[in-house]
Design a protein around this motif. Structure first.
Motif, PDB file in Angstrom:
ATOM      1  N   PHE A  99       0.818  -1.216   0.000  1.00 43.44           N
ATOM      2  CA  PHE A  99       0.000   0.000   0.000  1.00 43.44           C
ATOM      3  C   PHE A  99       0.854   1.269   0.000  1.00 43.44           C
ATOM      4  O   PHE A  99       0.567   2.242  -0.705  1.00 43.44           O
ATOM      5  N   LEU A 100       1.930   1.282   0.794  1.00 48.82           N
ATOM      6  CA  LEU A 100       2.716   2.495   0.987  1.00 48.82           C
ATOM      7  C   LEU A 100       3.732   2.768  -0.122  1.00 48.82           C
ATOM      8  O   LEU A 100       4.325   3.845  -0.155  1.00 48.82           O
ATOM      9  N   GLN A 101       3.942   1.828  -1.023  1.00 51.74           N
ATOM     10  CA  GLN A 101       4.932   2.050  -2.078  1.00 51.74           C
ATOM     11  C   GLN A 101       4.547   3.211  -2.988  1.00 51.74           C
ATOM     12  O   GLN A 101       5.402   3.968  -3.431  1.00 51.74           O
ATOM     13  N   ARG A 102       3.258   3.347  -3.277  1.00 52.71           N
ATOM     14  CA  ARG A 102       2.759   4.498  -4.044  1.00 52.71           C
ATOM     15  C   ARG A 102       1.531   5.008  -3.317  1.00 52.71           C
ATOM     16  O   ARG A 102       0.421   4.549  -3.549  1.00 52.71           O
ATOM     17  N   CYS A 103       1.727   5.936  -2.402  1.00 54.41           N
ATOM     18  CA  CYS A 103       0.583   6.399  -1.608  1.00 54.41           C
ATOM     19  C   CYS A 103       0.376   7.895  -1.753  1.00 54.41           C
ATOM     20  O   CYS A 103       1.274   8.634  -2.138  1.00 54.41           O
ATOM     21  N   GLU A 104      -0.831   8.326  -1.440  1.00 53.60           N
ATOM     22  CA  GLU A 104      -1.233   9.725  -1.510  1.00 53.60           C
ATOM     23  C   GLU A 104      -2.125  10.037  -0.312  1.00 53.60           C
ATOM     24  O   GLU A 104      -2.740   9.137   0.250  1.00 53.60           O
ATOM     25  N   ILE A 105      -2.173  11.318   0.045  1.00 53.57           N
ATOM     26  CA  ILE A 105      -3.137  11.776   1.048  1.00 53.57           C
ATOM     27  C   ILE A 105      -4.188  12.567   0.277  1.00 53.57           C
ATOM     28  O   ILE A 105      -3.843  13.374  -0.592  1.00 53.57           O
ATOM     29  N   SER A 106      -5.458  12.317   0.561  1.00 56.11           N
ATOM     30  CA  SER A 106      -6.502  12.830  -0.331  1.00 56.11           C
ATOM     31  C   SER A 106      -7.782  13.217   0.392  1.00 56.11           C
ATOM     32  O   SER A 106      -8.041  12.776   1.505  1.00 56.11           O
ATOM     33  N   PHE A 107      -8.583  14.030  -0.304  1.00 53.38           N
ATOM     34  CA  PHE A 107      -9.992  14.150   0.007  1.00 53.38           C
ATOM     35  C   PHE A 107     -10.703  13.186  -0.924  1.00 53.38           C
ATOM     36  O   PHE A 107     -10.447  13.181  -2.139  1.00 53.38           O
ATOM     37  N   ILE A 108     -11.567  12.359  -0.378  1.00 49.86           N
ATOM     38  CA  ILE A 108     -12.357  11.461  -1.214  1.00 49.86           C
ATOM     39  C   ILE A 108     -13.842  11.718  -0.972  1.00 49.86           C
ATOM     40  O   ILE A 108     -14.236  12.203   0.092  1.00 49.86           O
TER      41      ILE A 108
END
Length: 202
Positions: free
Chosen positions: A63-72
């Motif tokens: 999961f953390l290899q390509r992660c983002e913080i977002s509004f969903i």
């Protein structure tokens, strides 16, 4: 968090991810993710419970290899809600599929409880994160992910009892010892240093 406020601010501004960024800590308790991960891995709950840390860490490593913080935008659910909900979430991948971990905010702590698949949400605004090993030193080459010397392979040692913590600072995320750090800085702030305190009394 109020949806109206989220619509007016970017995720970058809302969390203060720019210069002199605010530090956020992420807390995941492995027991909270039991139902989500067993569905994801298509495992009986009994099997997951016997090795839940192992299964959860396997998921996080991917999961953390390509992660983002977002509004969903959470899509309506007949059971939970009749309305769309705007939420803060950590986004990442498991076996090439997009997932989100919705987050609750308590002061400087972001709490995650579940994993939801991309059919259940729409991304409104997102900020890519760089996964960094920070102060954690891998024990040997086996602890490094091939092709990326900054990626730490998480293991059981990173848990504090049943919880694992990460630190989000700017656009960087890494493993953290959350309570240890807070206690350390709290002790410094409250410590009486004779030489300085004596000068203050003059």
């Amino acid at each position: 968090m109020k949806p109206k406020k989220m619509k007016q601010l970017s995720i970058h501004d809302y969390l203060g991810l720019g210069y002199q960024a605010k530090v956020w800590f992420l807390e995941f308790e492995v027991g909270d993710f039991g139902a989500s991960i067993t569905n994801l891995l298509e495992l009986p709950q009994e099997i997951y419970e016997t090795r839940k840390k192992t299964f959860f860490l396997a998921f996080l490593n991917s999961f953390l290899q390509r992660c983002e913080i977002s509004f969903i935008l959470r899509k309506p659910n007949l059971v939970d809600s009749k309305f769309d909900q705007i939420e803060l979430a950590l986004l990442g991948y498991w076996e090439k599929r997009h997932y989100a971990i919705p987050l609750w905010i308590i002061k400087d702590l972001l709490l995650g409880f579940e994993v939801i698949p991309n059919e259940q949400f729409e991304i409104l605004d997102s900020e890519p994160l760089t996964w960094s090993q920070g102060k954690i030193e891998p024990k040997n080459q086996k602890d490094l992910c091939l092709g990326d010397s900054n990626l730490v392979i998480l293991n059981d040692e990173f848990f504090q009892d049943q919880k694992i913590y990460f630190k989000l600072e700017g656009s960087t995320i890494n493993v953290s010892r959350y309570f240890n750090e807070l206690e350390f800085f709290d002790r410094i702030a409250r410590a009486k240093i004779p030489e300085i305190d004596e000068l203050d009394d003059l």
